[in-house]
Motif scaffolding. Structure first.
Motif, short mmCIF file in Angstrom:
data_model
loop_
_atom_site.label_atom_id
_atom_site.label_comp_id
_atom_site.label_asym_id
_atom_site.label_seq_id
_atom_site.Cartn_x
_atom_site.Cartn_y
_atom_site.Cartn_z
N ARG A 61 0.80 -1.22 0.00
CA ARG A 61 0.00 0.00 0.00
C ARG A 61 0.84 1.28 0.00
N ILE A 62 2.07 1.18 0.46
CA ILE A 62 2.99 2.33 0.45
C ILE A 62 4.26 1.86 -0.27
N PRO A 63 4.26 1.85 -1.59
CA PRO A 63 5.32 1.16 -2.33
C PRO A 63 6.68 1.88 -2.34
N ARG A 64 6.72 3.17 -2.12
CA ARG A 64 7.99 3.90 -2.18
C ARG A 64 8.57 4.02 -0.77
N LEU A 65 9.77 3.50 -0.57
CA LEU A 65 10.35 3.42 0.77
C LEU A 65 10.69 4.78 1.37
N ALA A 66 10.86 5.80 0.52
CA ALA A 66 11.18 7.13 1.03
C ALA A 66 9.94 7.98 1.29
N THR A 67 8.76 7.39 1.17
CA THR A 67 7.51 8.13 1.43
C THR A 67 7.49 8.67 2.86
N PRO A 68 7.17 9.95 3.05
CA PRO A 68 6.98 10.45 4.42
C PRO A 68 5.76 9.77 5.07
N ILE A 69 6.00 9.05 6.14
CA ILE A 69 4.95 8.32 6.84
C ILE A 69 4.82 8.86 8.26
N VAL A 70 3.60 9.12 8.68
CA VAL A 70 3.33 9.51 10.06
C VAL A 70 2.34 8.51 10.63
N VAL A 71 2.70 7.88 11.74
CA VAL A 71 1.82 6.90 12.38
C VAL A 71 1.27 7.48 13.68
N TYR A 72 0.08 7.01 14.05
CA TYR A 72 -0.49 7.48 15.30
C TYR A 72 -1.42 6.42 15.87
N ASP A 73 -1.70 6.58 17.17
CA ASP A 73 -2.73 5.80 17.85
C ASP A 73 -3.48 6.75 18.77
N ASN A 74 -4.19 6.22 19.73
CA ASN A 74 -4.92 7.07 20.67
C ASN A 74 -4.48 6.79 22.09
N GLY A 75 -3.16 6.64 22.25
CA GLY A 75 -2.60 6.41 23.57
C GLY A 75 -2.43 4.96 23.94
N GLU A 76 -2.65 4.03 22.96
CA GLU A 76 -2.54 2.60 23.27
C GLU A 76 -1.11 2.06 23.25
N GLY A 77 -0.15 2.90 22.83
CA GLY A 77 1.24 2.44 22.76
C GLY A 77 1.57 1.69 21.50
N LEU A 78 0.76 1.83 20.46
CA LEU A 78 0.96 1.09 19.21
C LEU A 78 1.85 1.84 18.22
N ALA A 79 1.81 3.17 18.27
CA ALA A 79 2.45 3.97 17.23
C ALA A 79 3.97 3.75 17.19
N HIS A 80 4.61 3.75 18.35
CA HIS A 80 6.07 3.57 18.35
C HIS A 80 6.44 2.19 17.83
N LYS A 81 5.69 1.17 18.23
CA LYS A 81 5.97 -0.18 17.71
C LYS A 81 5.81 -0.21 16.19
N ALA A 82 4.79 0.49 15.70
CA ALA A 82 4.57 0.53 14.26
C ALA A 82 5.71 1.25 13.54
N ALA A 83 6.19 2.34 14.14
CA ALA A 83 7.28 3.08 13.52
C ALA A 83 8.53 2.21 13.42
N VAL A 84 8.83 1.50 14.49
CA VAL A 84 10.00 0.61 14.48
C VAL A 84 9.84 -0.47 13.43
N ARG A 85 8.65 -1.02 13.32
CA ARG A 85 8.41 -2.08 12.35
C ARG A 85 8.55 -1.56 10.91
N LEU A 86 8.03 -0.39 10.66
CA LEU A 86 8.14 0.20 9.33
C LEU A 86 9.60 0.48 8.97
N GLN A 87 10.35 0.97 9.93
CA GLN A 87 11.78 1.18 9.68
C GLN A 87 12.48 -0.13 9.39
N GLY A 88 12.06 -1.19 10.07
CA GLY A 88 12.63 -2.50 9.80
C GLY A 88 12.31 -3.01 8.41
N LEU A 89 11.21 -2.55 7.83
CA LEU A 89 10.84 -2.93 6.47
C LEU A 89 11.56 -2.10 5.42
#
Length: 420
Positions: A61-89
């Motif tokens: 869904r986001i095919p270009r690796l240099a795309t500016p991506i901003v992730v968020y949640d509503n305080g559940e602690g998911l956003a940082h995990k998602a950011a780390v995972r995306l960087q790992g990809l």
């Protein structure tokens, strides 16, 4: 977009995101909660990929690796995990929304409910600006009872139509309307009624036929199958009526009219060499979509093109193209469906092109496009317009929400939509 650093985590402020949207910069604003939570409230141009699906969906869904991506949640602690995972990809520009959804709200920015919200808001804007004609469920029922000269065309996906449909209706999904309506209703005295489950695809489908200059009277079924059900009227189930094949003259007529609509919307046409030029621009995200029906697509499609039925691409743009500011190229072997789809994407603010190429010059690929496996029901938002067991109060609340979207768009102020 400004980058700040907090505890070694890159962040983007709500103001940064708003500035990027207004400038039409590329940005993928990703809600990493489950769909049900996402539907309770999110920024207008947010897309949703739950944390558990990032490995499976992100690269598609986001095919270009240099795309500016901003992730968020509503305080559940998911956003940082998602950011780390995306960087790992392999993504190189990943940030967290400062303050998450609460930060967005406290900045005074709008939150939109439901799913596919900006496409639905756009549909309401179209009706508001063009006064798209419509008939109430009771009026359509009376016409059916009188055996009036009408044709009811269901603009949803075939599987939705097969689940439940308006009596006598025929399945003509989305972009197929402009191609096939003249064949279904060749007599200009036949009244055409376009329906979907709620409002958006009925409005867009009806306005497509009006824009294409169909001589018939054309109306949307006001509020779709929801309105039909709230009126206490029975739906059919298991129907299999589909549009007939269209002859060469009909194809050419539809192509001429759809191309005119696309031209009025400012859509550009490109050949394969120009497409190669777009592909070579590594600083921009490029989505390639074949807008035909799945069976046609799987029987033979151009290399590199994914499949998204034209009407669904307009209805579910946030899912199919979550990078706002990206480019989209659409194609079909006839042309009318791509032109009509592109006309709506352009009005939705996309830089969109129609591929004008001789398909016989290419070695076509066959089979599905390799999209990620469908999601399970885990965390899914139950739409108030799907199935046959919805509560009347929830259906009415959904309609009331849609009626308020035009005013909410104005308050938000970032959409950039226009209506021809």
């Amino acid at each position: 977009m400004t980058i700040a650093t907090l505890d070694r985590t890159q962040i983007a402020t709500p103001a940064d995101i708003r500035a990027a949207l207004l400038a039409r910069d590329e940005i993928a604003l990703i809600d990493v909660r489950e769909e049900h939570e996402f539907a309770q409230g999110h920024p207008l141009f947010a897309a949703q990929i739950p944390l558990r699906r990032i490995d499976e969906e992100a690269r598609w869904r986001i095919p270009r690796l240099a795309t500016p991506i901003v992730v968020y949640d509503n305080g559940e602690g998911l956003a940082h995990k998602a950011a780390v995972r995306l960087q790992g990809l392999g993504y190189t520009d990943v940030r967290e929304l400062d303050g998450g959804l609460t930060g967005w709200r406290e900045a005074g920015y709008e939150l939109f409910e439901d799913v596919n919200s900006y496409s639905k808001a756009f549909g309401e804007l179209v009706e508001h600006r063009r006064h798209t004609p419509s008939l109430a469920a009771e009026e359509v029922q009376a016409l059916i009872r009188e055996k009036a000269d009408i044709a009811i065309l269901d603009a949803r996906r075939y599987d939705e139509y097969n689940t439940m449909s308006i009596p006598t209706g025929t399945s003509v999904p989305g972009a197929e309307l402009a191609l096939r309506a003249r064949t279904i209703a060749p007599d200009p005295d036949t009244t055409i009624i376009v329906n979907c489950a709620g409002r958006t695809r009925s409005i867009i489908g009806t306005q497509s036929l009006v824009n294409a200059g169909l001589p018939n009277k054309v109306y949307a079924l006001r509020n779709g199958t929801i309105g039909w059900t709230l009126a206490g009227q029975e739906l059919e189930t298991g129907q299999v009526r589909v549009a007939p094949e269209i002859d060469r003259d009909g194809i050419e007529e539809a192509r001429v009219h759809a191309r005119d609509v696309a031209y009025r919307a400012g859509v550009k046409r490109i050949d394969w060499a120009a497409l190669d030029h777009l592909k070579a621009d590594v600083a921009r995200t490029l989505y390639l979509y074949d807008v035909r029906q799945p069976r046609e697509y799987e029987g033979g499609h151009l290399p590199g093109f994914r499949n998204a039925q034209g009407g669904q691409l307009v209805q579910e743009t946030d899912h199919n193209a979550p990078v706002r500011g990206a480019r989209i190229v659409v194609a079909d072997d006839i042309g009318a469906r791509a032109d009509m789809t592109a006309s709506w994407l352009a009005q939705l603010g996309w830089e969109v092109y129609v591929l004008d190429a001789d398909w016989s010059a290419f070695s076509l690929e066959t089979g599905p496009d390799g999209a990620p496996t469908p999601r399970t029901r885990e965390g899914r938002y139950k739409r108030p317009y799907e199935g046959t067991d919805n509560q009347a109060a929830k259906m009415q609340a959904y309609l009331d929400w849609e009626y308020g979207l035009v005013d909410q768009l104005a308050r938000d102020g970032t959409h950039g939509f226009f209506v021809i």
